[in-house]
Design an enzyme around this catalytic site. Structure first.
Site, PDB file in Angstrom:
ATOM      1  N   SER A 186      55.385  70.894  21.008  1.00  0.00           N
ATOM      2  CA  SER A 186      55.463  70.894  19.543  1.00  0.00           C
ATOM      3  C   SER A 186      54.177  71.332  18.847  1.00  0.00           C
ATOM      4  O   SER A 186      54.212  71.719  17.691  1.00  0.00           O
ATOM      5  CB  SER A 186      55.887  69.522  19.024  1.00  0.00           C
ATOM      6  OG  SER A 186      54.847  68.591  19.187  1.00  0.00           O
ATOM      7  N   LYS A 202      50.729  65.417  15.666  1.00  0.00           N
ATOM      8  CA  LYS A 202      51.158  66.508  14.782  1.00  0.00           C
ATOM      9  C   LYS A 202      50.084  66.720  13.718  1.00  0.00           C
ATOM     10  O   LYS A 202      49.148  65.955  13.583  1.00  0.00           O
ATOM     11  CB  LYS A 202      52.473  66.162  14.081  1.00  0.00           C
ATOM     12  CG  LYS A 202      53.586  65.688  14.972  1.00  0.00           C
ATOM     13  CD  LYS A 202      54.575  66.754  15.255  1.00  0.00           C
ATOM     14  CE  LYS A 202      55.753  66.171  16.048  1.00  0.00           C
ATOM     15  NZ  LYS A 202      56.034  66.949  17.213  1.00  0.00           N
TER      16      LYS A 202
END
Length: 176
Positions: free
Chosen positions: A39, A82
């Site tokens: 990701s 993230k």
């Protein structure tokens, strides 16, 4: 006790004290994270190890584009890493492959592929919460797709500082 036994006992005590100090430091000040997914690829490759700090994750320390380690609201049994996109009180709009904060298009120079339209929408970030998107935007389970898209400040665990492994990727993770 003979001198050999004293030396062994002293070495064991020093080792135990050192181990306790290291454990305390990594529970309160530092964090190492193994990155199992893609990701954040483009910035952090799959199977990397990232060094993070726990002491600089108060609201006044977090800025847009910081890479943070946190507990996602939809899955409290794991941690994610993230990039912060939305700050408390902002309106984040994802549309046509671009991201906007309060109507201003955000820098996306750190992503490697154009973003598809999956996850388009408008998100109003509550106070004391943050909105996250992975750098590999076409392959990231992030705020755009969660039932509860905002991460409360209390669920943020650490700020990523650098990649430690693989050695070919060692380097800083600070946004310029």
């Amino acid at each position: 006790m003979d001198s050999f036994t004293k030396k062994i006992l002293k070495a064991i005590i020093i080792y135990v004290i050192f181990a306790v100090i290291v454990v305390i430091l990594f529970q309160t000040v530092f964090m190492l994270s193994f990155i199992p997914s893609s990701s954040m690829e483009g910035t952090i490759q799959t199977n990397s190890v990232v060094f993070s700090t726990r002491y600089d994750v108060d609201e006044e320390d977090i800025e847009r584009f910081d890479i943070l380690v946190f507990i996602p609201p939809d899955n409290p049994d794991i941690t994610y890493i993230k990039r912060v996109i939305g700050l408390p009180g902002e309106t984040i709009e994802v549309k046509e492959g671009k991201v906007y904060a309060d109507g201003v298009e955000l820098d996306d120079s750190f992503i490697k592929a154009p973003m598809n339209r999956t996850g388009d929408g408008t998100y109003v970030v509550p106070e004391h919460c943050y909105f996250f998107i992975g750098d590999n935007r076409n392959n990231s389970n992030d705020s755009r797709f969660w039932d509860k898209p905002y991460v409360p400040i209390n669920d943020i665990q650490a700020k990523a500082k650098c990649i430690l492994f693989p050695f070919s990727d060692v380097g800083s993770l600070t946004y310029n």
